[in-house]
Design a protein around this motif. Structure first.
Motif, PDB file in Angstrom:
ATOM      1  N   ALA A  45       0.832  -1.210   0.000  1.00  0.00           N
ATOM      2  CA  ALA A  45       0.000   0.000   0.000  1.00  0.00           C
ATOM      3  C   ALA A  45       0.866   1.259   0.000  1.00  0.00           C
ATOM      4  CB  ALA A  45      -0.953  -0.008   1.194  1.00  0.00           C
ATOM      5  N   ALA A  46       1.939   1.264   0.778  1.00  0.00           N
ATOM      6  CA  ALA A  46       2.820   2.437   0.836  1.00  0.00           C
ATOM      7  C   ALA A  46       3.503   2.667  -0.511  1.00  0.00           C
ATOM      8  CB  ALA A  46       3.865   2.267   1.942  1.00  0.00           C
ATOM      9  N   ASP A  47       3.979   1.596  -1.144  1.00  0.00           N
ATOM     10  CA  ASP A  47       4.641   1.755  -2.439  1.00  0.00           C
ATOM     11  C   ASP A  47       3.656   2.217  -3.507  1.00  0.00           C
ATOM     12  OD1 ASP A  47       7.081   1.087  -1.385  1.00  0.00           O
ATOM     13  OD2 ASP A  47       7.071  -0.974  -2.136  1.00  0.00           O
ATOM     14  N   LEU A  48       2.451   1.665  -3.507  1.00  0.00           N
ATOM     15  CA  LEU A  48       1.440   2.093  -4.476  1.00  0.00           C
ATOM     16  C   LEU A  48       1.006   3.528  -4.219  1.00  0.00           C
ATOM     17  CD1 LEU A  48      -0.767  -1.118  -4.856  1.00  0.00           C
ATOM     18  CD2 LEU A  48       1.147  -0.352  -6.296  1.00  0.00           C
TER      19      LEU A  48
ATOM     20  N   THR B 124     -16.152  20.082 -12.356  1.00  0.00           N
ATOM     21  CA  THR B 124     -15.617  20.565 -11.079  1.00  0.00           C
ATOM     22  C   THR B 124     -15.422  19.384 -10.148  1.00  0.00           C
ATOM     23  OG1 THR B 124     -17.853  20.971 -10.319  1.00  0.00           O
ATOM     24  CG2 THR B 124     -16.660  22.858 -11.253  1.00  0.00           C
ATOM     25  N   GLN B 125     -14.509  18.541 -10.510  1.00  0.00           N
ATOM     26  CA  GLN B 125     -14.228  17.376  -9.694  1.00  0.00           C
ATOM     27  C   GLN B 125     -13.276  17.750  -8.574  1.00  0.00           C
ATOM     28  OE1 GLN B 125     -12.536  14.646 -12.428  1.00  0.00           O
ATOM     29  NE2 GLN B 125     -14.393  14.405 -13.605  1.00  0.00           N
ATOM     30  N   THR B 126     -13.508  17.155  -7.439  1.00  0.00           N
ATOM     31  CA  THR B 126     -12.570  17.365  -6.343  1.00  0.00           C
ATOM     32  C   THR B 126     -11.297  16.593  -6.648  1.00  0.00           C
ATOM     33  OG1 THR B 126     -13.490  15.491  -5.132  1.00  0.00           O
ATOM     34  CG2 THR B 126     -14.417  17.665  -4.641  1.00  0.00           C
ATOM     35  N   PRO B 127     -10.187  17.024  -6.093  1.00  0.00           N
ATOM     36  CA  PRO B 127      -8.941  16.293  -6.335  1.00  0.00           C
ATOM     37  C   PRO B 127      -9.057  14.837  -5.898  1.00  0.00           C
ATOM     38  CG  PRO B 127      -8.506  18.393  -5.275  1.00  0.00           C
ATOM     39  CD  PRO B 127      -9.993  18.197  -5.261  1.00  0.00           C
ATOM     40  N   ALA B 128      -8.302  13.984  -6.573  1.00  0.00           N
ATOM     41  CA  ALA B 128      -8.297  12.563  -6.224  1.00  0.00           C
ATOM     42  C   ALA B 128      -7.733  12.385  -4.818  1.00  0.00           C
ATOM     43  CB  ALA B 128      -7.458  11.794  -7.229  1.00  0.00           C
ATOM     44  N   ASP B 129      -8.279  11.423  -4.102  1.00  0.00           N
ATOM     45  CA  ASP B 129      -7.763  11.053  -2.788  1.00  0.00           C
ATOM     46  C   ASP B 129      -6.864   9.836  -3.006  1.00  0.00           C
ATOM     47  OD1 ASP B 129      -7.224  10.100  -0.272  1.00  0.00           O
ATOM     48  OD2 ASP B 129      -9.317   9.914   0.341  1.00  0.00           O
ATOM     49  N   PRO B 130      -5.539  10.034  -3.034  1.00  0.00           N
ATOM     50  CA  PRO B 130      -4.631   8.920  -3.340  1.00  0.00           C
ATOM     51  C   PRO B 130      -4.819   7.703  -2.442  1.00  0.00           C
ATOM     52  CG  PRO B 130      -3.451  10.985  -3.479  1.00  0.00           C
ATOM     53  CD  PRO B 130      -4.815  11.296  -2.900  1.00  0.00           C
ATOM     54  N   GLU B 131      -5.069   7.914  -1.167  1.00  0.00           N
ATOM     55  CA  GLU B 131      -5.259   6.768  -0.271  1.00  0.00           C
ATOM     56  C   GLU B 131      -6.511   5.973  -0.639  1.00  0.00           C
ATOM     57  OE1 GLU B 131      -4.983   7.984   3.823  1.00  0.00           O
ATOM     58  OE2 GLU B 131      -2.937   8.730   3.541  1.00  0.00           O
ATOM     59  N   ALA B 132      -7.575   6.664  -1.021  1.00  0.00           N
ATOM     60  CA  ALA B 132      -8.798   5.968  -1.444  1.00  0.00           C
ATOM     61  C   ALA B 132      -8.573   5.217  -2.756  1.00  0.00           C
ATOM     62  CB  ALA B 132      -9.951   6.959  -1.588  1.00  0.00           C
ATOM     63  N   VAL B 133      -7.817   5.816  -3.665  1.00  0.00           N
ATOM     64  CA  VAL B 133      -7.507   5.148  -4.933  1.00  0.00           C
ATOM     65  C   VAL B 133      -6.762   3.844  -4.660  1.00  0.00           C
ATOM     66  CG1 VAL B 133      -6.149   5.324  -7.066  1.00  0.00           C
ATOM     67  CG2 VAL B 133      -7.534   7.263  -6.317  1.00  0.00           C
ATOM     68  N   VAL B 134      -5.749   3.877  -3.807  1.00  0.00           N
ATOM     69  CA  VAL B 134      -4.967   2.676  -3.494  1.00  0.00           C
ATOM     70  C   VAL B 134      -5.830   1.646  -2.774  1.00  0.00           C
ATOM     71  CG1 VAL B 134      -3.038   1.781  -2.117  1.00  0.00           C
ATOM     72  CG2 VAL B 134      -2.739   3.844  -3.506  1.00  0.00           C
ATOM     73  N   ARG B 135      -6.631   2.084  -1.825  1.00  0.00           N
ATOM     74  CA  ARG B 135      -7.499   1.161  -1.073  1.00  0.00           C
ATOM     75  C   ARG B 135      -8.456   0.432  -2.016  1.00  0.00           C
ATOM     76  NH1 ARG B 135      -8.476   4.522   2.495  1.00  0.00           N
ATOM     77  NH2 ARG B 135     -10.336   5.459   1.612  1.00  0.00           N
ATOM     78  N   ARG B 136      -9.105   1.180  -2.904  1.00  0.00           N
ATOM     79  CA  ARG B 136     -10.034   0.558  -3.862  1.00  0.00           C
ATOM     80  C   ARG B 136      -9.299  -0.383  -4.808  1.00  0.00           C
ATOM     81  NH1 ARG B 136     -11.987   6.047  -4.820  1.00  0.00           N
ATOM     82  NH2 ARG B 136     -13.439   6.484  -3.150  1.00  0.00           N
ATOM     83  N   PHE B 137      -8.131   0.041  -5.249  1.00  0.00           N
ATOM     84  CA  PHE B 137      -7.335  -0.797  -6.144  1.00  0.00           C
ATOM     85  C   PHE B 137      -6.980  -2.118  -5.470  1.00  0.00           C
ATOM     86  CE2 PHE B 137      -3.161  -2.329  -7.386  1.00  0.00           C
ATOM     87  CZ  PHE B 137      -3.336  -2.519  -8.741  1.00  0.00           C
ATOM     88  N   LEU B 138      -6.483  -2.041  -4.246  1.00  0.00           N
ATOM     89  CA  LEU B 138      -6.068  -3.264  -3.550  1.00  0.00           C
ATOM     90  C   LEU B 138      -7.246  -4.193  -3.270  1.00  0.00           C
ATOM     91  CD1 LEU B 138      -3.310  -1.939  -1.131  1.00  0.00           C
ATOM     92  CD2 LEU B 138      -3.035  -3.458  -3.110  1.00  0.00           C
ATOM     93  N   ASN B 139      -8.442  -3.652  -3.118  1.00  0.00           N
ATOM     94  CA  ASN B 139      -9.611  -4.509  -2.915  1.00  0.00           C
ATOM     95  C   ASN B 139      -9.823  -5.462  -4.077  1.00  0.00           C
ATOM     96  OD1 ASN B 139     -10.282  -3.584  -0.381  1.00  0.00           O
ATOM     97  ND2 ASN B 139     -11.705  -2.034  -1.138  1.00  0.00           N
ATOM     98  N   GLY B 140      -9.420  -5.073  -5.273  1.00  0.00           N
ATOM     99  CA  GLY B 140      -9.620  -5.938  -6.435  1.00  0.00           C
ATOM    100  C   GLY B 140      -8.352  -6.551  -6.993  1.00  0.00           C
ATOM    101  N   HIS B 141      -7.206  -6.246  -6.427  1.00  0.00           N
ATOM    102  CA  HIS B 141      -5.960  -6.731  -7.018  1.00  0.00           C
ATOM    103  C   HIS B 141      -5.068  -7.525  -6.066  1.00  0.00           C
ATOM    104  CE1 HIS B 141      -7.198  -3.914 -10.119  1.00  0.00           C
ATOM    105  NE2 HIS B 141      -6.432  -4.631 -10.908  1.00  0.00           N
ATOM    106  N   ARG B 142      -5.598  -7.878  -4.925  1.00  0.00           N
ATOM    107  CA  ARG B 142      -4.833  -8.791  -4.053  1.00  0.00           C
ATOM    108  C   ARG B 142      -5.165 -10.222  -4.497  1.00  0.00           C
ATOM    109  NH1 ARG B 142      -2.527  -6.369   0.556  1.00  0.00           N
ATOM    110  NH2 ARG B 142      -3.495  -4.415   1.157  1.00  0.00           N
ATOM    111  N   PRO B 143      -4.207 -11.117  -4.401  1.00  0.00           N
ATOM    112  CA  PRO B 143      -4.491 -12.508  -4.769  1.00  0.00           C
ATOM    113  C   PRO B 143      -5.563 -13.115  -3.878  1.00  0.00           C
ATOM    114  CG  PRO B 143      -2.132 -12.150  -4.483  1.00  0.00           C
ATOM    115  CD  PRO B 143      -2.833 -10.908  -3.993  1.00  0.00           C
ATOM    116  N   GLN B 144      -6.356 -14.008  -4.443  1.00  0.00           N
ATOM    117  CA  GLN B 144      -7.376 -14.711  -3.664  1.00  0.00           C
ATOM    118  C   GLN B 144      -6.675 -15.693  -2.724  1.00  0.00           C
ATOM    119  OE1 GLN B 144     -10.718 -14.262  -3.723  1.00  0.00           O
ATOM    120  NE2 GLN B 144     -10.362 -12.560  -5.134  1.00  0.00           N
ATOM    121  N   GLN B 145      -7.134 -15.727  -1.501  1.00  0.00           N
ATOM    122  CA  GLN B 145      -6.558 -16.660  -0.531  1.00  0.00           C
ATOM    123  C   GLN B 145      -7.146 -18.042  -0.774  1.00  0.00           C
ATOM    124  OE1 GLN B 145      -4.147 -15.765   1.526  1.00  0.00           O
ATOM    125  NE2 GLN B 145      -4.274 -13.689   0.722  1.00  0.00           N
TER     126      GLN B 145
END
Length: 190
Positions: free
Chosen positions: A76-79, A167-188
């Motif tokens: 998450a930190a690197d992303l 008039t979009q608000t600036p992207a929230d980088p932490e939210a972008v990474v959180r949403r990304f990781l929800n769909g891109h972590r390997p299935q256990q």
């Protein structure tokens, strides 16, 4: 005697003019006017439109810090480092980035200028591969992962170019990474 216009003012002007008109349609005269200098001075200092664009891209590229030399164990930190970099780039230079990406396919001059930013993508690929090898990300071509990660930022920049009233608000980088990781972590395994 007039004072010398700083290089950064010229670089900002060339990036703005190219964002608005495209590389091929931009003239050195329009760039010189936007920078507030004489066209002859522009040629004396930068020799060609391609060299001017190369120096402007290099200057802009160096102005954005992206420390990817040592990816860690925190995916998450690197992303977030990657997303912060691209969010800032697209917020400040999104128009010219999209224009140059489009034109690089048809213009050898533009493609040649983009070799430095392309080398940065190679470093991003290595970070992604590092986390794929660790099992922290789904294994897929690294560039697919990159575009999935920064796609929302790119689309936001694209929407702002298409609809100037957006008039979009600036992207929230932490939210972008959180949403990304929800769909891109390997299935256990069950």
């Amino acid at each position: 005697m007039a004072s010398r216009v700083p290089d950064q003012v010229v670089f900002d002007a060339v990036l703005q003019v190219i964002a608005e008109q495209g590389y091929e349609r931009s003239t050195t005269r329009s760039i010189a006017e936007a920078a507030g200098i004489n066209e002859a001075t522009l040629f004396r200092r930068f020799t060609s439109k391609e060299n001017l664009l190369r120096q402007a891209v290099r200057s802009n590229f160096l102005g954005f810090a992206l420390d990817l030399d040592t990816p860690g164990d925190d995916v998450a930190a690197d992303l977030l480092t990657i997303v912060n970099y691209y969010a800032r780039l697209y917020d400040t230079r999104g128009g010219v980035v999209l224009t140059l990406m489009r034109e690089a396919k048809f213009s050898p001059e533009v493609a040649a200028v983009l070799t430095e930013p392309e080398s940065l993508l190679g470093r991003v690929d290595e970070v992604i591969l590092h986390h794929q090898r660790r099992g922290a990300l789904v294994v897929e071509p690294p560039r697919h992962t990159f575009f999935a990660l920064v796609g929302p930022l790119m689309m936001r920049a694209f929407a702002r170019r298409v609809d100037r009233l957006t008039t979009q608000t600036p992207a929230d980088p932490e939210a972008v990474v959180r949403r990304f990781l929800n769909g891109h972590r390997p299935q256990q395994a069950p």
